[in-house]
Design a protein around this motif. Structure first.
Motif, mmCIF file in Angstrom:
data_model
loop_
_atom_site.group_PDB
_atom_site.id
_atom_site.type_symbol
_atom_site.label_atom_id
_atom_site.label_comp_id
_atom_site.label_asym_id
_atom_site.label_seq_id
_atom_site.Cartn_x
_atom_site.Cartn_y
_atom_site.Cartn_z
ATOM 1 N N GLN A 85 0.939 -0.755 0.069
ATOM 2 C CA GLN A 85 -0.149 0.019 0.136
ATOM 3 C C GLN A 85 1.039 1.024 -0.248
ATOM 4 O O GLN A 85 2.115 1.164 0.588
ATOM 5 C CB GLN A 85 -0.650 -0.050 1.322
ATOM 6 N N ILE A 86 0.285 2.317 -0.143
ATOM 7 C CA ILE A 86 1.585 3.714 -0.861
ATOM 8 C C ILE A 86 1.004 4.409 0.405
ATOM 9 O O ILE A 86 0.356 4.166 1.196
ATOM 10 C CB ILE A 86 0.466 4.646 -1.662
ATOM 11 N N GLY A 87 2.239 4.915 0.997
ATOM 12 C CA GLY A 87 2.546 4.916 1.872
ATOM 13 C C GLY A 87 3.551 4.095 3.441
ATOM 14 O O GLY A 87 3.818 4.412 4.332
ATOM 15 N N ASN A 88 3.263 3.072 3.275
ATOM 16 C CA ASN A 88 3.890 1.872 3.656
ATOM 17 C C ASN A 88 5.760 2.255 3.823
ATOM 18 O O ASN A 88 6.027 2.288 2.961
ATOM 19 C CB ASN A 88 3.921 0.667 3.654
ATOM 20 N N LEU A 89 6.645 1.439 4.813
ATOM 21 C CA LEU A 89 8.089 2.245 4.407
ATOM 22 C C LEU A 89 8.489 0.348 4.439
ATOM 23 O O LEU A 89 7.826 -0.413 4.869
ATOM 24 C CB LEU A 89 8.361 1.325 6.255
ATOM 25 N N ILE A 90 9.545 0.106 3.815
ATOM 26 C CA ILE A 90 9.495 -1.420 3.280
ATOM 27 C C ILE A 90 11.835 -1.271 3.329
ATOM 28 O O ILE A 90 12.009 0.155 3.320
ATOM 29 C CB ILE A 90 9.813 -0.952 1.225
ATOM 30 N N GLN A 91 11.562 -2.312 2.409
ATOM 31 C CA GLN A 91 13.096 -3.162 3.530
ATOM 32 C C GLN A 91 13.345 -3.661 2.016
ATOM 33 O O GLN A 91 13.131 -4.221 2.583
ATOM 34 C CB GLN A 91 13.145 -3.822 4.626
ATOM 35 N N LEU A 92 14.370 -2.595 1.580
ATOM 36 C CA LEU A 92 15.368 -4.297 0.723
ATOM 37 C C LEU A 92 16.241 -5.141 1.992
ATOM 38 O O LEU A 92 16.346 -5.280 2.022
ATOM 39 C CB LEU A 92 16.189 -3.644 -0.460
ATOM 40 N N ASN A 93 16.387 -6.613 0.666
ATOM 41 C CA ASN A 93 17.196 -6.737 1.544
ATOM 42 C C ASN A 93 18.873 -6.583 1.688
ATOM 43 O O ASN A 93 19.765 -7.432 2.081
ATOM 44 C CB ASN A 93 17.526 -8.527 0.614
ATOM 45 N N ASN A 94 19.416 -5.447 1.573
ATOM 46 C CA ASN A 94 20.711 -5.126 1.389
ATOM 47 C C ASN A 94 20.827 -3.991 3.277
ATOM 48 O O ASN A 94 21.731 -3.758 2.790
ATOM 49 C CB ASN A 94 21.190 -4.431 0.176
ATOM 50 N N GLY A 95 19.038 -3.632 3.244
ATOM 51 C CA GLY A 95 19.586 -2.676 3.756
ATOM 52 C C GLY A 95 18.891 -1.189 3.770
ATOM 53 O O GLY A 95 18.499 -0.661 4.500
ATOM 54 N N THR A 96 18.580 -1.464 2.543
ATOM 55 C CA THR A 96 18.415 0.154 1.915
ATOM 56 C C THR A 96 16.510 0.473 2.468
ATOM 57 O O THR A 96 15.543 -0.385 2.367
ATOM 58 C CB THR A 96 17.912 -0.150 0.614
ATOM 59 N N LYS A 97 15.877 1.002 3.674
ATOM 60 C CA LYS A 97 14.849 1.327 3.999
ATOM 61 C C LYS A 97 13.946 2.543 2.767
ATOM 62 O O LYS A 97 14.689 3.624 2.216
ATOM 63 C CB LYS A 97 14.932 2.087 5.030
ATOM 64 N N ALA A 98 12.719 2.783 2.561
ATOM 65 C CA ALA A 98 12.157 3.255 1.544
ATOM 66 C C ALA A 98 11.061 3.538 2.234
ATOM 67 O O ALA A 98 10.741 2.822 2.266
ATOM 68 C CB ALA A 98 11.863 3.039 -0.026
ATOM 69 N N VAL A 99 10.294 4.582 1.543
ATOM 70 C CA VAL A 99 8.695 4.857 1.102
ATOM 71 C C VAL A 99 8.399 4.807 0.439
ATOM 72 O O VAL A 99 8.613 5.973 -0.722
ATOM 73 C CB VAL A 99 8.119 6.490 2.135
ATOM 74 N N LEU A 100 6.693 4.125 -0.364
ATOM 75 C CA LEU A 100 6.490 4.537 -1.499
ATOM 76 C C LEU A 100 5.749 5.155 -1.175
ATOM 77 O O LEU A 100 4.367 5.250 -0.791
ATOM 78 C CB LEU A 100 5.821 3.016 -1.049
ATOM 79 N N LEU A 101 5.600 5.664 -2.369
ATOM 80 C CA LEU A 101 4.895 7.316 -2.750
ATOM 81 C C LEU A 101 3.684 7.223 -3.366
ATOM 82 O O LEU A 101 3.046 7.505 -3.443
ATOM 83 C CB LEU A 101 5.780 8.496 -3.056
ATOM 84 N N SER A 102 4.268 6.820 -4.836
ATOM 85 C CA SER A 102 3.323 6.098 -5.659
ATOM 86 C C SER A 102 3.620 5.023 -6.743
ATOM 87 O O SER A 102 4.196 4.371 -7.194
ATOM 88 C CB SER A 102 2.455 7.807 -6.911
ATOM 89 N N ILE A 103 2.359 4.977 -7.308
ATOM 90 C CA ILE A 103 2.549 3.691 -8.292
ATOM 91 C C ILE A 103 1.491 3.496 -9.930
ATOM 92 O O ILE A 103 0.974 4.080 -9.771
ATOM 93 C CB ILE A 103 1.470 1.858 -7.605
ATOM 94 N N THR A 104 2.508 3.484 -10.507
ATOM 95 C CA THR A 104 2.315 4.117 -12.355
ATOM 96 C C THR A 104 1.861 2.301 -12.648
ATOM 97 O O THR A 104 2.465 1.118 -12.052
ATOM 98 C CB THR A 104 3.026 4.752 -12.734
#
Length: 87
Positions: free
Chosen positions: A33-52
């Motif tokens: 879902q948009i706005g959720n905090l996510i993490q890659l397997n290398n430790g990079t953290k990000a927030v999902l802003l939008s989906i096209t």
């Protein structure tokens, strides 16, 4: 024995393709879902802003790499990126 034409072989190959799933504990970026905090397997953290239809825009907030200041900010990632949902 009759040989199959190329057209028949291609049609059968496209029909019987495998259904890929992300590894256990991960989801595809398109399923988050948009706005959720996510993490890659290398430790990079990000927030999902939008989906096209072709990509997802994320805001990278931390990166474990040495060039973390360079990599933070807005990026476009594939919808098939495997991520772990943190919150």
């Amino acid at each position: 024995m009759k040989q199959k034409s190329t057209k028949e072989l291609v049609r059968k190959a496209l029909k019987n393709k495998p259904k890929w799933k992300p590894p256990k504990g991960y989801k595809y970026l398109k399923d988050i879902q948009i706005g959720n905090l996510i993490q890659l397997n290398n430790g990079t953290k990000a927030v999902l802003l939008s989906i096209t239809p072709s990509s997802a825009q994320v805001l990278v907030i931390s990166s474990p790499n040495n060039n973390g200041d360079y990599y933070t900010g807005k990026h476009l990632w594939s919808l098939e990126t495997e991520v772990k949902e943190i919150g």
